[in-house]
Design a protein around this motif. Sequence first.
Motif, PDB file in Angstrom:
ATOM      1  N   GLY A 170      23.388 -19.799   2.703  1.00  0.00           N
ATOM      2  CA  GLY A 170      24.506 -20.003   3.595  1.00  0.00           C
ATOM      3  C   GLY A 170      24.670 -18.942   4.656  1.00  0.00           C
ATOM      4  N   HIS A 171      23.746 -18.018   4.729  1.00  0.00           N
ATOM      5  CA  HIS A 171      23.839 -16.987   5.760  1.00  0.00           C
ATOM      6  C   HIS A 171      22.797 -17.232   6.834  1.00  0.00           C
ATOM      7  CE1 HIS A 171      26.896 -14.435   4.232  1.00  0.00           C
ATOM      8  NE2 HIS A 171      26.344 -14.428   3.040  1.00  0.00           N
ATOM      9  N   LYS A 172      22.977 -16.537   7.936  1.00  0.00           N
ATOM     10  CA  LYS A 172      21.994 -16.657   9.002  1.00  0.00           C
ATOM     11  C   LYS A 172      20.743 -15.873   8.638  1.00  0.00           C
ATOM     12  CE  LYS A 172      24.988 -17.579  12.829  1.00  0.00           C
ATOM     13  NZ  LYS A 172      26.101 -16.864  13.426  1.00  0.00           N
ATOM     14  N   LEU A 173      19.625 -16.318   9.195  1.00  0.00           N
ATOM     15  CA  LEU A 173      18.364 -15.654   8.902  1.00  0.00           C
ATOM     16  C   LEU A 173      18.414 -14.194   9.342  1.00  0.00           C
ATOM     17  CD1 LEU A 173      15.580 -16.246   7.744  1.00  0.00           C
ATOM     18  CD2 LEU A 173      14.791 -16.693  10.033  1.00  0.00           C
ATOM     19  N   ALA A 174      19.147 -13.948  10.425  1.00  0.00           N
ATOM     20  CA  ALA A 174      19.201 -12.582  10.945  1.00  0.00           C
ATOM     21  C   ALA A 174      19.920 -11.639   9.999  1.00  0.00           C
ATOM     22  CB  ALA A 174      19.894 -12.578  12.300  1.00  0.00           C
ATOM     23  N   ASP A 175      20.734 -12.184   9.089  1.00  0.00           N
ATOM     24  CA  ASP A 175      21.432 -11.313   8.146  1.00  0.00           C
ATOM     25  C   ASP A 175      20.570 -10.935   6.952  1.00  0.00           C
ATOM     26  OD1 ASP A 175      23.808 -11.061   9.466  1.00  0.00           O
ATOM     27  OD2 ASP A 175      24.613 -12.932   8.682  1.00  0.00           O
ATOM     28  N   MET A 176      19.432 -11.638   6.810  1.00  0.00           N
ATOM     29  CA  MET A 176      18.626 -11.443   5.606  1.00  0.00           C
ATOM     30  C   MET A 176      18.179  -9.999   5.384  1.00  0.00           C
ATOM     31  SD  MET A 176      18.558 -13.821   3.662  1.00  0.00           S
ATOM     32  CE  MET A 176      19.996 -14.703   4.143  1.00  0.00           C
ATOM     33  N   PRO A 177      17.658  -9.318   6.410  1.00  0.00           N
ATOM     34  CA  PRO A 177      17.219  -7.949   6.129  1.00  0.00           C
ATOM     35  C   PRO A 177      18.324  -7.087   5.545  1.00  0.00           C
ATOM     36  CG  PRO A 177      16.473  -8.607   8.290  1.00  0.00           C
ATOM     37  CD  PRO A 177      17.359  -9.705   7.793  1.00  0.00           C
ATOM     38  N   MET A 178      19.535  -7.251   6.059  1.00  0.00           N
ATOM     39  CA  MET A 178      20.625  -6.416   5.546  1.00  0.00           C
ATOM     40  C   MET A 178      21.029  -6.833   4.145  1.00  0.00           C
ATOM     41  SD  MET A 178      23.344  -5.379   8.326  1.00  0.00           S
ATOM     42  CE  MET A 178      23.732  -3.692   7.998  1.00  0.00           C
ATOM     43  N   ILE A 179      21.032  -8.138   3.887  1.00  0.00           N
ATOM     44  CA  ILE A 179      21.416  -8.581   2.547  1.00  0.00           C
ATOM     45  C   ILE A 179      20.387  -8.122   1.532  1.00  0.00           C
ATOM     46  CG2 ILE A 179      21.618 -10.629   1.115  1.00  0.00           C
ATOM     47  CD1 ILE A 179      23.066 -11.947   3.391  1.00  0.00           C
ATOM     48  N   LEU A 180      19.114  -8.220   1.932  1.00  0.00           N
ATOM     49  CA  LEU A 180      18.062  -7.768   1.031  1.00  0.00           C
ATOM     50  C   LEU A 180      18.216  -6.289   0.738  1.00  0.00           C
ATOM     51  CD1 LEU A 180      14.764  -9.435   2.171  1.00  0.00           C
ATOM     52  CD2 LEU A 180      16.054  -9.844   0.122  1.00  0.00           C
ATOM     53  N   SER A 181      18.431  -5.512   1.799  1.00  0.00           N
ATOM     54  CA  SER A 181      18.507  -4.082   1.518  1.00  0.00           C
ATOM     55  C   SER A 181      19.855  -3.708   0.917  1.00  0.00           C
ATOM     56  CB  SER A 181      18.199  -3.253   2.759  1.00  0.00           C
ATOM     57  OG  SER A 181      18.897  -3.754   3.860  1.00  0.00           O
ATOM     58  N   GLY A 182      20.811  -4.639   0.923  1.00  0.00           N
ATOM     59  CA  GLY A 182      22.107  -4.346   0.326  1.00  0.00           C
ATOM     60  C   GLY A 182      22.035  -4.004  -1.144  1.00  0.00           C
ATOM     61  N   ILE A 183      21.053  -4.570  -1.856  1.00  0.00           N
ATOM     62  CA  ILE A 183      20.944  -4.235  -3.273  1.00  0.00           C
ATOM     63  C   ILE A 183      20.014  -3.056  -3.481  1.00  0.00           C
ATOM     64  CG2 ILE A 183      21.335  -6.618  -3.959  1.00  0.00           C
ATOM     65  CD1 ILE A 183      18.309  -6.588  -4.743  1.00  0.00           C
ATOM     66  N   ASP A 184      19.532  -2.487  -2.407  1.00  0.00           N
ATOM     67  CA  ASP A 184      18.595  -1.365  -2.486  1.00  0.00           C
ATOM     68  C   ASP A 184      17.366  -1.744  -3.306  1.00  0.00           C
ATOM     69  OD1 ASP A 184      17.489   1.023  -2.122  1.00  0.00           O
ATOM     70  OD2 ASP A 184      19.063   2.203  -3.057  1.00  0.00           O
ATOM     71  N   PRO A 185      16.611  -2.723  -2.844  1.00  0.00           N
ATOM     72  CA  PRO A 185      15.504  -3.203  -3.669  1.00  0.00           C
ATOM     73  C   PRO A 185      14.391  -2.173  -3.751  1.00  0.00           C
ATOM     74  CG  PRO A 185      15.358  -4.167  -1.507  1.00  0.00           C
ATOM     75  CD  PRO A 185      16.609  -3.345  -1.519  1.00  0.00           C
ATOM     76  N   CYS A 186      13.741  -2.185  -4.878  1.00  0.00           N
ATOM     77  CA  CYS A 186      12.615  -1.286  -5.078  1.00  0.00           C
ATOM     78  C   CYS A 186      11.573  -2.134  -5.776  1.00  0.00           C
ATOM     79  CB  CYS A 186      13.064  -0.130  -5.942  1.00  0.00           C
ATOM     80  SG  CYS A 186      11.750   0.889  -6.505  1.00  0.00           S
ATOM     81  N   PHE A 187      10.417  -2.255  -5.181  1.00  0.00           N
ATOM     82  CA  PHE A 187       9.424  -3.163  -5.759  1.00  0.00           C
ATOM     83  C   PHE A 187       8.555  -2.479  -6.785  1.00  0.00           C
ATOM     84  CE2 PHE A 187       9.772  -6.768  -2.882  1.00  0.00           C
ATOM     85  CZ  PHE A 187      10.586  -6.224  -1.937  1.00  0.00           C
ATOM     86  N   SER A 188       8.297  -1.218  -6.538  1.00  0.00           N
ATOM     87  CA  SER A 188       7.285  -0.589  -7.373  1.00  0.00           C
ATOM     88  C   SER A 188       7.743  -0.521  -8.816  1.00  0.00           C
ATOM     89  CB  SER A 188       6.968   0.798  -6.858  1.00  0.00           C
ATOM     90  OG  SER A 188       8.113   1.596  -6.922  1.00  0.00           O
ATOM     91  N   CYS A 189       9.062  -0.640  -9.055  1.00  0.00           N
ATOM     92  CA  CYS A 189       9.481  -0.538 -10.441  1.00  0.00           C
ATOM     93  C   CYS A 189       9.731  -1.888 -11.069  1.00  0.00           C
ATOM     94  CB  CYS A 189      10.711   0.344 -10.561  1.00  0.00           C
ATOM     95  SG  CYS A 189      12.122  -0.249  -9.685  1.00  0.00           S
ATOM     96  N   ASN A 190       9.631  -2.992 -10.330  1.00  0.00           N
ATOM     97  CA  ASN A 190       9.926  -4.239 -11.033  1.00  0.00           C
ATOM     98  C   ASN A 190       8.801  -5.257 -10.998  1.00  0.00           C
ATOM     99  OD1 ASN A 190      10.143  -5.499  -8.560  1.00  0.00           O
ATOM    100  ND2 ASN A 190      12.334  -5.178  -8.437  1.00  0.00           N
ATOM    101  N   ASP A 191       7.604  -4.810 -10.712  1.00  0.00           N
ATOM    102  CA  ASP A 191       6.519  -5.776 -10.680  1.00  0.00           C
ATOM    103  C   ASP A 191       5.901  -5.956 -12.061  1.00  0.00           C
ATOM    104  OD1 ASP A 191       6.966  -6.382  -8.184  1.00  0.00           O
ATOM    105  OD2 ASP A 191       5.242  -5.409  -7.309  1.00  0.00           O
ATOM    106  N   ARG A 192       5.856  -7.200 -12.485  1.00  0.00           N
ATOM    107  CA  ARG A 192       5.445  -7.519 -13.860  1.00  0.00           C
ATOM    108  C   ARG A 192       4.224  -8.409 -13.856  1.00  0.00           C
ATOM    109  NH1 ARG A 192       9.221  -4.707 -16.752  1.00  0.00           N
ATOM    110  NH2 ARG A 192       9.996  -3.743 -14.871  1.00  0.00           N
ATOM    111  N   MET A 193       3.601  -8.514 -14.997  1.00  0.00           N
ATOM    112  CA  MET A 193       2.616  -9.567 -15.173  1.00  0.00           C
ATOM    113  C   MET A 193       3.096 -10.443 -16.314  1.00  0.00           C
ATOM    114  SD  MET A 193      -1.401  -9.513 -15.892  1.00  0.00           S
ATOM    115  CE  MET A 193      -1.330 -10.038 -17.572  1.00  0.00           C
ATOM    116  N   VAL A 194       2.931 -11.743 -16.152  1.00  0.00           N
ATOM    117  CA  VAL A 194       3.372 -12.665 -17.181  1.00  0.00           C
ATOM    118  C   VAL A 194       2.153 -13.288 -17.811  1.00  0.00           C
ATOM    119  CG1 VAL A 194       4.690 -14.734 -17.628  1.00  0.00           C
ATOM    120  CG2 VAL A 194       5.454 -13.160 -15.888  1.00  0.00           C
TER     121      VAL A 194
END
Lengths: 401, 195
Positions: A351-375
């Motif tokens: 429900g948000h604009k595409l332009a808001d995505m970068p801010m929403i994504l960084s709003g949770i302070d994402p960190c990839f290196s600590c949550n990458d898993r193998m299933v």
Amino acid sequence: MTELQEINKSTSAKKYIVPIGPQHPALKEPGHFQFTVEGEIVVDATIRLGYVHRGIEKAAEQRNYTQVLYLVERVCGICSHSHGTAFIQCAEKLAGVEIPPRAKAVRAIAGEIERLHSHLLWLGVASHGGGFDSMFMYSWRDREIVMEILENFFGNRVNYSVNIPGGVKEDITTEFIDQVTPKLEYLKKRMEYYLDVINTDITFRQRTVNIGKIGKVETDKLGATGPTARASGVARDMRITRPYDGYDLFPVNIVTDDRCDLNARFVVRIKECIESILYIIDVMNRMPDGELTAKMPRKIPAGEYMSSVEAPRGELFYFVRSNGTENPDRVKIRTASLCNWGTVVSSVAKGHKLADMPMILSGIDPCFSCNDRMVQISRGKNDSEVWTWEQLRKYGIEYYQ
Amino acid sequence: MQKSAIDLSDIQEDTPQSRLTIEQRLRNWARIKSPWAIHYNSGSCNGCDIELLTLVTPRYDVERFGVKLQGSPRHADILIVTGSVTFQSKDRLIRIFNQMPEPKLVLGLGSCSISGGVFHDCYCVVQGGVSNVIPVDVFVPGCPPRPEAMINGLLVLLDIAKGKRQKSDYNQPTIVENPDVVEAPLNAPEENGEK
Ligand code: SF4
């Protein structure tokens, strides 16, 4: 049937999928996102992680406790002290070692300095995502002060390894206190200034107020942690609910906000920085006397222990099982970012604009290196099999086609 | 124009090759003055990445040398790789490398990119670092390297592009050491003569 197809056709004609990543300029880490957009509005979002999966949990089983300490510090360079603390706490509790109070205080101080550095880093990256580049430059300039503190006293700018089994390796001297206090006071002034900017700058408010709202109940249900949860009014903080090293001697104040939007996440993090500064100054001047380390055996008695640490991004959970040898039998890590992804994908992004995505994504302070898993995939109940890498990859390609 | 800009004195005019050579030198000149860099994290712990980002911020500011971080591989001259190479990102790394226009330079940051670092024996990591996947010109060691060391690495890379240094053999990559702490005053006269 033909009608249905036509309806499908007419609706899907308006929808587009915007793929982003894995290499993209906004984030410094690889992750792949697919946003389904109708016009400019995002209606669906999926993420695909796993590009930086390195297999740390498995590697930890082949090394001894001291080596694993250095390995888990490198799960994520931004919250390396939290990872080290969480792991070594498990080992210490299993061995029945109680670390001296002075070591506890040093650990708490290092943890708060780390929070300061992480939040300042985030402030820059998030405002960069919103196109507010002067804020990015300002906050990263101030972050250098924190990096100086880290380097002068813990020996490295990132991955500073304060912990050793049974204690800490660096002491907080009077020299440290004299040098650090003016720097922290300057930083406090800067943080108050940023708080002012965030609450008064009109453009910035338009991009953050009422954007990415997520209610209190939903946040609670999705299991969000850290500043993401606290910005939605969920008072969840491991330093308070289950005080660990240092925080049991010196309690901290919790910062929450009820506005639930992106602006609240900025406010919570900046207020947390101010709290951290006050906390560091307070603890430094009340340092308990005594040793820095307790003796730790090389072989850890068999058993299991779980510990949680409040990393800058939220609750960091470690489970360690020992089998009585020098190497851990199993190390399980659950990091804060993984819990917080749910809030983005399931509700916030839609429900948000595409332009808001970068801010929403960084709003949770994402960190990839600590949550990458193998299933590992098993077909049916009794038909589990070990897949080779090639098979797994082929399966993945076919699945996504 | 300053006299050091492009040296065309040894070119004979009106030969068919001369235009090509001039064009090449012009391109090289432009590239060295403002190389654009692209950053790819192929499986690092973030330590190197946040240190790389400090390079574009006020204290270290690599735009002094014209280096600018860029979004697209198709616009880039320098590929900066951080971290060990995981199996997942291996293909992407190769694809990004292939998408970059020639001539391209690669800078590997951190112990991880040299040998895999702490992750050297993880099951999901390509053994032996980045140079087993794509050719790397300069490595900067450290975990993570200091920003000063990274700037030094970039300058060595530019020296290679200028032809001042030999492009290294891929089996024996140039390893840039951490610069010693500068004892001399900062405005000491430069001594680049004997290079
Ligand atoms: S070299 Fe060190 S800081 Fe850099 S990615 Fe590897 S572990 Fe992280």
